[in-house]
Write a protein that holds these residues in place. Structure first.
Motif, PDB file in Angstrom:
ATOM      1  N   GLY A 183       0.818  -1.211   0.000  1.00 50.45           N
ATOM      2  CA  GLY A 183       0.000   0.000   0.000  1.00 50.45           C
ATOM      3  C   GLY A 183       0.847   1.253   0.000  1.00 50.45           C
ATOM      4  N   ILE A 184       0.173   2.401   0.061  1.00 50.86           N
ATOM      5  CA  ILE A 184       0.866   3.683  -0.031  1.00 50.86           C
ATOM      6  C   ILE A 184       1.842   3.891   1.124  1.00 50.86           C
ATOM      7  N   PHE A 185       1.507   3.427   2.319  1.00 51.35           N
ATOM      8  CA  PHE A 185       2.393   3.620   3.461  1.00 51.35           C
ATOM      9  C   PHE A 185       3.706   2.883   3.254  1.00 51.35           C
ATOM     10  N   ALA A 186       3.615   1.637   2.846  1.00 49.02           N
ATOM     11  CA  ALA A 186       4.816   0.821   2.685  1.00 49.02           C
ATOM     12  C   ALA A 186       5.674   1.289   1.518  1.00 49.02           C
ATOM     13  N   ARG A 187       5.054   1.788   0.466  1.00 46.18           N
ATOM     14  CA  ARG A 187       5.779   2.090  -0.773  1.00 46.18           C
ATOM     15  C   ARG A 187       6.094   3.559  -0.977  1.00 46.18           C
ATOM     16  N   HIS A 188       5.520   4.434  -0.162  1.00 46.99           N
ATOM     17  CA  HIS A 188       5.705   5.861  -0.424  1.00 46.99           C
ATOM     18  C   HIS A 188       5.931   6.661   0.855  1.00 46.99           C
ATOM     19  N   GLY A 189       6.953   6.275   1.607  1.00 51.37           N
ATOM     20  CA  GLY A 189       7.379   7.110   2.722  1.00 51.37           C
ATOM     21  C   GLY A 189       7.108   6.598   4.112  1.00 51.37           C
ATOM     22  N   GLY A 190       6.519   5.404   4.228  1.00 49.34           N
ATOM     23  CA  GLY A 190       6.217   4.867   5.551  1.00 49.34           C
ATOM     24  C   GLY A 190       7.449   4.540   6.379  1.00 49.34           C
ATOM     25  N   LYS A 191       8.561   4.214   5.726  1.00 48.56           N
ATOM     26  CA  LYS A 191       9.792   3.933   6.475  1.00 48.56           C
ATOM     27  C   LYS A 191      10.182   5.122   7.341  1.00 48.56           C
ATOM     28  N   GLN A 192      10.081   6.312   6.770  1.00 48.73           N
ATOM     29  CA  GLN A 192      10.442   7.511   7.510  1.00 48.73           C
ATOM     30  C   GLN A 192       9.462   7.767   8.654  1.00 48.73           C
ATOM     31  N   THR A 193       8.180   7.494   8.404  1.00 50.66           N
ATOM     32  CA  THR A 193       7.191   7.650   9.474  1.00 50.66           C
ATOM     33  C   THR A 193       7.495   6.702  10.623  1.00 50.66           C
ATOM     34  N   ALA A 194       7.714   5.434  10.303  1.00 51.85           N
ATOM     35  CA  ALA A 194       8.023   4.450  11.339  1.00 51.85           C
ATOM     36  C   ALA A 194       9.274   4.854  12.118  1.00 51.85           C
ATOM     37  N   ARG A 195      10.284   5.343  11.396  1.00 52.40           N
ATOM     38  CA  ARG A 195      11.533   5.732  12.043  1.00 52.40           C
ATOM     39  C   ARG A 195      11.312   6.864  13.041  1.00 52.40           C
ATOM     40  N   SER A 196      10.342   7.765  12.747  1.00 55.85           N
ATOM     41  CA  SER A 196      10.076   8.868  13.674  1.00 55.85           C
ATOM     42  C   SER A 196       9.499   8.370  14.994  1.00 55.85           C
ATOM     43  N   TYR A 197       8.956   7.155  14.981  1.00 57.23           N
ATOM     44  CA  TYR A 197       8.456   6.512  16.208  1.00 57.23           C
ATOM     45  C   TYR A 197       9.490   5.547  16.792  1.00 57.23           C
ATOM     46  N   GLY A 198      10.699   5.552  16.244  1.00 57.76           N
ATOM     47  CA  GLY A 198      11.754   4.679  16.745  1.00 57.76           C
ATOM     48  C   GLY A 198      11.676   3.257  16.236  1.00 57.76           C
ATOM     49  N   VAL A 199      10.999   3.036  15.116  1.00 56.30           N
ATOM     50  CA  VAL A 199      10.788   1.690  14.575  1.00 56.30           C
ATOM     51  C   VAL A 199      11.409   1.596  13.181  1.00 56.30           C
ATOM     52  N   THR A 200      12.171   0.534  12.940  1.00 60.28           N
ATOM     53  CA  THR A 200      12.759   0.289  11.625  1.00 60.28           C
ATOM     54  C   THR A 200      12.025  -0.865  10.961  1.00 60.28           C
ATOM     55  N   ILE A 201      11.564  -0.653   9.723  1.00 64.07           N
ATOM     56  CA  ILE A 201      10.818  -1.678   9.000  1.00 64.07           C
ATOM     57  C   ILE A 201      11.400  -1.843   7.599  1.00 64.07           C
ATOM     58  N   ASP A 202      11.636  -3.097   7.209  1.00 63.03           N
ATOM     59  CA  ASP A 202      11.971  -3.427   5.823  1.00 63.03           C
ATOM     60  C   ASP A 202      10.728  -4.064   5.212  1.00 63.03           C
ATOM     61  N   PHE A 203      10.011  -3.311   4.406  1.00 62.69           N
ATOM     62  CA  PHE A 203       8.741  -3.797   3.860  1.00 62.69           C
ATOM     63  C   PHE A 203       8.933  -4.895   2.826  1.00 62.69           C
TER      64      PHE A 203
END
Length: 245
Positions: free
Chosen positions: A103-123
């Motif tokens: 979806g849009i979160f995973a493919r268009h900027g969600g990594k940066q959002t997750a990082r702002s909460y201290g979470v690292t995700i490799d979609f």
């Protein structure tokens, strides 16, 4: 149907209205824009005023969490802070709900959002995506989820209709599809017809604010350009503000 163009459109009586384009995690620019607005109000005090934020508070930029904290606190201080939904804000909620890695979160900027909460995700890694979503659900405050769920799709002030993406031309403003209001693009942007209100929107990045007879686009790609744009509507007067990194 009665129509109006940008030149003749007026704001509501005794109300100065500001509208701010897509923020995308740029807390620094949002804070600077709010400072600029206060300067304008001090320089020429209005009878009353309101600020409409056009959505896309999260993704792509560095501090989505900070942006949501800031807007939530701003709304606690005054009723004048209005916040509309963008497709990225809805996409963030969808990801939290379903964990869609396409979806849009995973493919268009969600990594940066997750990082702002201290979470690292490799979609692209199923295990990382699942673990990351669980960590993000634990990290995000309930107040942020409530804020995102409570975002409106549009608002009207005077001769102006505010939404994130645009409208479906030819459809009455009070009968618009909520999905169009956060997703529509070229069917709206390429249509020159006047509407019952002038549409103030974001969603489609441009190098500068776009002013057409029937619409105003305030998305100047803040997350990449370092420029956040806004319009100030005061009776028949219209002018533009810019916050620059």
């Amino acid at each position: 149907m009665k129509t109006v163009d940008f030149k003749h459109a007026r704001g509501p009586d005794r109300m100065r209205v500001y509208a701010i384009g897509d923020v995308h995690g740029r807390l620094d620019l949002l804070q600077e824009m709010h400072r600029r607005i206060l300067v304008e109000n001090e320089k020429s005090p209005p009878f009353d005023w309101a600020v409409v934020h056009l959505g896309d508070y999260v993704d792509r930029g560095p501090d989505s969490k900070g942006v949501l904290d800031y807007l939530i606190n701003a709304q606690k201080k005054t009723h004048r802070m209005l916040t509309l939904a963008g497709n990225h804000d809805v996409g963030f909620l969808d990801y939290l709900d379903k964990g869609d890695t396409h979806g849009i979160f995973a493919r268009h900027g969600g990594k940066q959002t997750a990082r702002s909460y201290g979470v690292t995700i490799d979609f692209d890694d199923a295990g990382s995506a699942a673990a990351g979503r669980s960590a993000l659900l634990r990290a995000i405050p309930s107040a942020h989820v409530d804020f995102l769920r409570g975002l409106r799709r549009s608002t009207v002030m005077g001769d102006f209709f505010f939404c994130h993406a645009g409208i479906r031309p030819g459809v009455d403003l009070d009968r618009q599809n909520p999905e169009d209001l956060i997703w529509i693009r070229w069917e709206f942007l390429d249509d020159p017809r006047l509407h019952a209100k002038v549409i103030v929107h974001g969603h489609t990045p441009a190098s500068d604010v776009e002013v057409r007879q029937n619409r105003v686009n305030l998305d100047t790609g803040a997350y990449a350009s370092g420029r956040l744009s806004a319009i100030m509507i005061d009776a028949e007067g219209k002018s533009f503000l810019e916050a620059v990194a």
